[in-house]
Design an enzyme around this catalytic site. Sequence first.
Site, PDB file in Angstrom:
ATOM      1  N   LYS A  20       0.847  -1.195   0.000  1.00  0.00           N
ATOM      2  CA  LYS A  20       0.000   0.000   0.000  1.00  0.00           C
ATOM      3  C   LYS A  20       0.888   1.253   0.000  1.00  0.00           C
ATOM      4  O   LYS A  20       2.095   1.166   0.258  1.00  0.00           O
ATOM      5  CB  LYS A  20      -0.903  -0.046   1.234  1.00  0.00           C
ATOM      6  CG  LYS A  20      -1.856  -1.248   1.261  1.00  0.00           C
ATOM      7  CD  LYS A  20      -2.649  -1.280   2.565  1.00  0.00           C
ATOM      8  CE  LYS A  20      -3.579  -2.477   2.624  1.00  0.00           C
ATOM      9  NZ  LYS A  20      -4.358  -2.480   3.905  1.00  0.00           N
ATOM     10  N   TYR A  60     -12.194  -3.239  -2.227  1.00  0.00           N
ATOM     11  CA  TYR A  60     -12.634  -3.269  -0.824  1.00  0.00           C
ATOM     12  C   TYR A  60     -14.167  -3.248  -0.707  1.00  0.00           C
ATOM     13  O   TYR A  60     -14.699  -2.829   0.325  1.00  0.00           O
ATOM     14  CB  TYR A  60     -12.017  -2.100  -0.053  1.00  0.00           C
ATOM     15  CG  TYR A  60     -10.568  -2.332   0.324  1.00  0.00           C
ATOM     16  CD1 TYR A  60     -10.176  -3.481   1.023  1.00  0.00           C
ATOM     17  CD2 TYR A  60      -9.584  -1.400   0.006  1.00  0.00           C
ATOM     18  CE1 TYR A  60      -8.849  -3.697   1.380  1.00  0.00           C
ATOM     19  CE2 TYR A  60      -8.242  -1.610   0.361  1.00  0.00           C
ATOM     20  CZ  TYR A  60      -7.890  -2.762   1.054  1.00  0.00           C
ATOM     21  OH  TYR A  60      -6.579  -2.967   1.411  1.00  0.00           O
ATOM     22  N   GLU A 139      -9.380 -10.728  -7.105  1.00  0.00           N
ATOM     23  CA  GLU A 139      -8.463  -9.586  -6.996  1.00  0.00           C
ATOM     24  C   GLU A 139      -7.408  -9.594  -8.105  1.00  0.00           C
ATOM     25  O   GLU A 139      -7.094  -8.540  -8.670  1.00  0.00           O
ATOM     26  CB  GLU A 139      -7.806  -9.588  -5.606  1.00  0.00           C
ATOM     27  CG  GLU A 139      -8.820  -9.241  -4.519  1.00  0.00           C
ATOM     28  CD  GLU A 139      -8.337  -9.507  -3.098  1.00  0.00           C
ATOM     29  OE1 GLU A 139      -7.163  -9.925  -2.930  1.00  0.00           O
ATOM     30  OE2 GLU A 139      -9.126  -9.297  -2.163  1.00  0.00           O
TER      31      GLU A 139
HETATM   32  P1  IDP Z   1      -6.892  -7.441   5.767  1.00  0.00           P
HETATM   33  O1  IDP Z   1      -6.185  -6.344   5.016  1.00  0.00           O
HETATM   34  O2  IDP Z   1      -6.010  -8.034   6.823  1.00  0.00           O
HETATM   35  O3  IDP Z   1      -7.498  -8.482   4.862  1.00  0.00           O
HETATM   36  P2  IDP Z   1      -9.601  -6.430   6.150  1.00  0.00           P
HETATM   37  O4  IDP Z   1     -10.473  -6.696   7.321  1.00  0.00           O
HETATM   38  O5  IDP Z   1      -9.937  -7.055   4.848  1.00  0.00           O
HETATM   39  O6  IDP Z   1      -8.094  -6.770   6.596  1.00  0.00           O
HETATM   40  O7  IDP Z   1      -9.543  -4.859   5.976  1.00  0.00           O
HETATM   41  C1  IDP Z   1      -8.964  -4.301   4.826  1.00  0.00           C
HETATM   42  C2  IDP Z   1      -8.142  -3.105   5.207  1.00  0.00           C
HETATM   43  O8  IDP Z   1      -8.987  -2.115   5.750  1.00  0.00           O
HETATM   44  C3  IDP Z   1      -7.103  -3.333   6.301  1.00  0.00           C
HETATM   45  O9  IDP Z   1      -5.905  -3.929   5.840  1.00  0.00           O
HETATM   46  C4  IDP Z   1      -6.881  -1.925   6.788  1.00  0.00           C
HETATM   47  O10 IDP Z   1      -6.037  -1.205   5.906  1.00  0.00           O
HETATM   48  C5  IDP Z   1      -8.272  -1.347   6.697  1.00  0.00           C
HETATM   49  N1  IDP Z   1      -8.963  -1.436   7.976  1.00  0.00           N
HETATM   50  C6  IDP Z   1      -9.529  -2.537   8.535  1.00  0.00           C
HETATM   51  N2  IDP Z   1     -10.055  -2.252   9.731  1.00  0.00           N
HETATM   52  C7  IDP Z   1      -9.810  -0.939   9.941  1.00  0.00           C
HETATM   53  C8  IDP Z   1     -10.103  -0.041  11.012  1.00  0.00           C
HETATM   54  O11 IDP Z   1     -10.696  -0.384  12.027  1.00  0.00           O
HETATM   55  N3  IDP Z   1      -9.689   1.257  10.850  1.00  0.00           N
HETATM   56  C9  IDP Z   1      -9.020   1.690   9.752  1.00  0.00           C
HETATM   57  N4  IDP Z   1      -8.728   0.871   8.722  1.00  0.00           N
HETATM   58  C10 IDP Z   1      -9.110  -0.424   8.815  1.00  0.00           C
END
Ligand code: IDP
Length: 164
Positions: A20, A60, A139
Amino acid sequence: PVKTAAGTKGGIERTFIAIKPDGVQRGLVAEVINRFERKGYKLVGIKAIVPSKELAEEHYGDLKARPFYKGLVNYMTSGRAPVIAMVWEGPDVIRQGRRIIGATNPLDAEPGSIRGDYTISVGRNAIHGSDSFESATIEIGLWFKPTEVFDWKFTHEEWIISAN
Ligand code: IDP
Ligand code: MG
């Protein structure tokens, strides 16, 4: 090597891994590539890209209802650094990739994982990895044209992946 079906344990799979913009700003590109490469995984696609809002929103899409969604899309699309989008291939690479990356919240990520070693904040966790065979397939299709992903063999493949 014997080709076990992708999505089954030990099967040759492909996963979508993306550094990222914060990971690029932090100078983690070589470090991330090294961790996958040294394990024995194969880089079959790579490019720098500033994703469009549409691409980031689709990527996303399952998080649309979450309060951080808009900020997440802005962070991915700002162009203050590109995303380094990659496809990695190898046995169990989807699940192993998630282990190499570490837990979503860096404060839960094990030391030794990328997020555990280099990041603190869930909103700046440096790297993405597909979480299942289904999402990897979707993806890779979103971020890469078929011609941007390459079928190739290590000349020493038999020294990395045994037939049994
Ligand atoms: P992952 O990246 O480990 O698969 P996901 O739950 O799919 O996690 O969430 C995607 C992305 O969204 C995370 O990597 C992070 O960048 C962001 N994200 C997830 N939860 C939060 C949060 O509570 N606050 C801010 N960003 C978040
Ligand atoms: Mg996810």
